[in-house]
Motif scaffolding. Structure first.
Motif, PDB file in Angstrom:
ATOM      1  N   GLU A 316       0.810  -1.223   0.000  1.00 47.90           N
ATOM      2  CA  GLU A 316       0.000   0.000   0.000  1.00 47.90           C
ATOM      3  C   GLU A 316       0.844   1.273   0.000  1.00 47.90           C
ATOM      4  N   LEU A 317       2.114   1.141   0.365  1.00 45.89           N
ATOM      5  CA  LEU A 317       2.990   2.315   0.442  1.00 45.89           C
ATOM      6  C   LEU A 317       3.915   2.429  -0.755  1.00 45.89           C
ATOM      7  N   ILE A 318       3.780   1.516  -1.712  1.00 44.47           N
ATOM      8  CA  ILE A 318       4.603   1.556  -2.924  1.00 44.47           C
ATOM      9  C   ILE A 318       3.782   2.180  -4.050  1.00 44.47           C
ATOM     10  N   THR A 319       4.259   3.288  -4.578  1.00 42.20           N
ATOM     11  CA  THR A 319       3.570   4.007  -5.646  1.00 42.20           C
ATOM     12  C   THR A 319       4.594   4.438  -6.693  1.00 42.20           C
ATOM     13  N   ASP A 320       4.084   5.061  -7.763  1.00 41.29           N
ATOM     14  CA  ASP A 320       4.995   5.586  -8.784  1.00 41.29           C
ATOM     15  C   ASP A 320       5.903   6.660  -8.189  1.00 41.29           C
ATOM     16  N   ARG A 321       5.353   7.443  -7.274  1.00 41.53           N
ATOM     17  CA  ARG A 321       6.138   8.509  -6.645  1.00 41.53           C
ATOM     18  C   ARG A 321       7.018   7.970  -5.525  1.00 41.53           C
ATOM     19  N   SER A 322       6.650   6.810  -5.007  1.00 42.35           N
ATOM     20  CA  SER A 322       7.427   6.195  -3.925  1.00 42.35           C
ATOM     21  C   SER A 322       7.655   4.723  -4.252  1.00 42.35           C
ATOM     22  N   PRO A 323       8.578   4.426  -5.176  1.00 42.41           N
ATOM     23  CA  PRO A 323       8.831   3.029  -5.575  1.00 42.41           C
ATOM     24  C   PRO A 323       9.434   2.223  -4.428  1.00 42.41           C
ATOM     25  N   GLN A 324       9.411   0.903  -4.587  1.00 47.01           N
ATOM     26  CA  GLN A 324       9.934   0.036  -3.535  1.00 47.01           C
ATOM     27  C   GLN A 324      11.392   0.372  -3.253  1.00 47.01           C
ATOM     28  N   LYS A 325      11.688   0.592  -1.984  1.00 49.00           N
ATOM     29  CA  LYS A 325      13.024   1.043  -1.581  1.00 49.00           C
ATOM     30  C   LYS A 325      13.916  -0.093  -1.115  1.00 49.00           C
ATOM     31  N   TYR A 326      13.297  -1.124  -0.481  1.00 51.16           N
ATOM     32  CA  TYR A 326      14.076  -2.219   0.112  1.00 51.16           C
ATOM     33  C   TYR A 326      13.653  -3.566  -0.454  1.00 51.16           C
ATOM     34  N   ARG A 327      14.604  -4.459  -0.584  1.00 55.44           N
ATOM     35  CA  ARG A 327      14.308  -5.845  -0.912  1.00 55.44           C
ATOM     36  C   ARG A 327      13.718  -6.544   0.305  1.00 55.44           C
ATOM     37  N   SER A 328      12.976  -7.595   0.070  1.00 59.29           N
ATOM     38  CA  SER A 328      12.466  -8.420   1.170  1.00 59.29           C
ATOM     39  C   SER A 328      13.616  -9.167   1.822  1.00 59.29           C
ATOM     40  N   VAL A 329      13.430  -9.522   3.100  1.00 62.75           N
ATOM     41  CA  VAL A 329      14.488 -10.229   3.817  1.00 62.75           C
ATOM     42  C   VAL A 329      13.863 -11.161   4.851  1.00 62.75           C
ATOM     43  N   VAL A 330      14.457 -12.332   5.000  1.00 60.49           N
ATOM     44  CA  VAL A 330      14.076 -13.225   6.101  1.00 60.49           C
ATOM     45  C   VAL A 330      14.737 -12.674   7.361  1.00 60.49           C
ATOM     46  N   TYR A 331      13.944 -12.461   8.398  1.00 60.36           N
ATOM     47  CA  TYR A 331      14.479 -11.769   9.570  1.00 60.36           C
ATOM     48  C   TYR A 331      15.667 -12.502  10.181  1.00 60.36           C
ATOM     49  N   GLY A 332      15.649 -13.821  10.181  1.00 59.76           N
ATOM     50  CA  GLY A 332      16.776 -14.580  10.730  1.00 59.76           C
ATOM     51  C   GLY A 332      18.072 -14.303   9.986  1.00 59.76           C
ATOM     52  N   ASP A 333      17.985 -14.106   8.667  1.00 57.58           N
ATOM     53  CA  ASP A 333      19.181 -13.773   7.880  1.00 57.58           C
ATOM     54  C   ASP A 333      19.689 -12.380   8.254  1.00 57.58           C
ATOM     55  N   TYR A 334      18.764 -11.462   8.445  1.00 56.19           N
ATOM     56  CA  TYR A 334      19.149 -10.109   8.837  1.00 56.19           C
ATOM     57  C   TYR A 334      19.826 -10.130  10.204  1.00 56.19           C
ATOM     58  N   LEU A 335      19.269 -10.905  11.107  1.00 53.25           N
ATOM     59  CA  LEU A 335      19.811 -11.034  12.465  1.00 53.25           C
ATOM     60  C   LEU A 335      21.237 -11.578  12.423  1.00 53.25           C
ATOM     61  N   SER A 336      21.459 -12.616  11.632  1.00 51.66           N
ATOM     62  CA  SER A 336      22.786 -13.227  11.536  1.00 51.66           C
ATOM     63  C   SER A 336      23.810 -12.238  10.995  1.00 51.66           C
ATOM     64  N   SER A 337      23.408 -11.453   9.997  1.00 51.24           N
ATOM     65  CA  SER A 337      24.313 -10.464   9.425  1.00 51.24           C
ATOM     66  C   SER A 337      24.681  -9.406  10.457  1.00 51.24           C
TER      67      SER A 337
END
Length: 356
Positions: A316-337
């Motif tokens: 709902e927050l992705i628009t032409d004026r506000s394109p997707q900024k971040y890739r999806s991530v599995v939280y466990g992978d983010y935590l490990s990093s």
């Protein structure tokens, strides 16, 4: 039996900062000295050094009006704010700080009964080094980390049994922080035009940690930090601090001291909320200063997703004026990093940026 008591007592434990200070240390050991461009100069107590701007304070009392607009402004402009009339008894906030301080003032041998496992980052218990990264500069801090949610992960027998009400207070505090985090996440979702439960639904089953941080006096505070610059990794963090102060947040390239308010709870947006909001709201970059004369104590509650959750920007927050900024991530992978590489500001979040 206390957590790790049987085998960790015989293992070589990392030095605790409090032990170094109690030994009469006059200089900061090399492993605690920050690089020149990371130093803060120590905690300032003079009025002339007071910041020209202050972190927003938001009244959550329904009779004071609708705080949603204030929350939107604070989330968009700061990523951090303080809340008053939040529904948590002030007596509980004070008691939580009191039992935490009592633990750290107890004999070293008693505290080491609850030592965390130094082989694993962020393991539950009494420790000093939380990151698994070797060779990095250490924080001038000791801590006790409690795993409080989900219930299957919570075992109060791993927590100190002194003062006598320690475990009861932590349990009560955990319940209050859970309720407040849920309330705030609903308000944050509404402030974005999302369904009230949106962020909670993305998070799924909540993993909650409560960390009491103890910052001993530092003989050379201009060289060290209590906590290095970072943003928190989960959804939202709730923090209380004593009247010494030392928490700073980054605002438009300038560091702002969060002035202690005895009846307030500090709210810090975390990295997964920045991802979910597609960068509309930013996680708060912050650090902790130390000083030469006074002990400082804070209590942080981290309200995070489970490791299997996939975190993505809200469609709902992705628009032409506000394109997707971040890739999806599995939280466990983010935590490990985060625990493996170290935070270094927000580099783990920046690694997910989609370059337009």
């Amino acid at each position: 039996m206390p957590h790790c008591a049987s085998f960790l007592s015989s293992m070589a434990q990392p030095n605790r900062v409090q032990t170094l200070v109690d030994s009469g240390l006059a200089v900061v050991p090399p492993q605690y000295i920050q690089a020149p461009d990371h130093r803060a100069g120590g905690l300032r107590h003079d009025a002339a050094a007071a910041p020209p701007i202050a972190v927003p304070v938001i009244d959550l009392d329904p009779q004071s009006g609708d705080p949603i607009l204030d929350i939107r402004r604070a989330c968009k402009d700061w990523g951090v704010f303080q809340v008053i009339n939040h529904g948590v008894p002030i007596s509980l906030l004070e008691e939580m700080k009191r039992v935490g301080l009592a633990f750290f003032r107890s004999p070293t041998e008693a505290k080491l009964r609850y030592a965390c496992d130094p082989r694993f980052p962020a393991s539950e218990g009494y420790g000093s080094k939380m990151l698994s990264k070797d060779g990095g500069v250490l924080d001038w801090r000791d801590y006790f980390d409690h795993h409080t949610l989900p219930e299957s992960r919570c075992n109060p027998n791993r927590w100190p049994d002194y003062p006598d009400n320690y475990r009861h207070v932590v349990g009560e505090y955990s319940n209050s922080m859970k309720a407040l985090a849920q309330k705030l996440l609903r308000m944050i979702s509404i402030s974005l035009g999302l369904a009230p439960s949106y962020i909670e639904d993305v998070i799924g089953e909540v993993y909650q940690n409560i960390t009491i941080s103890y910052y001993p006096p530092c003989p050379q505070p201009e060289l060290a930090l209590g906590l290095q610059t970072h943003s928190d990794i989960g959804a939202i963090s709730l923090l209380i601090q004593d009247d010494v102060g030392g928490l700073e947040v980054l605002k438009d390239g300038e560091w702002v001291l969060v002035q202690p308010l005895s009846d307030a709870i500090i709210v810090l947006l975390s990295d997964q909320t920045e991802i979910i909001t597609n960068g509309e709201y930013a996680s708060a970059e912050h650090r902790a200063l130390v000083n030469a004369k006074q002990v400082r104590l804070s209590v942080a509650t981290f309200y995070d997703p489970s490791k299997t959750r996939v975190i993505s920007p809200a469609a709902e927050l992705i628009t032409d004026r506000s394109p997707q900024k971040y890739r999806s991530v599995v939280y466990g992978d983010y935590l490990s990093s985060w625990y493996g590489k170290g935070p270094e500001g927000k580099r783990n979040l920046d690694a997910l940026l989609i370059h337009q």
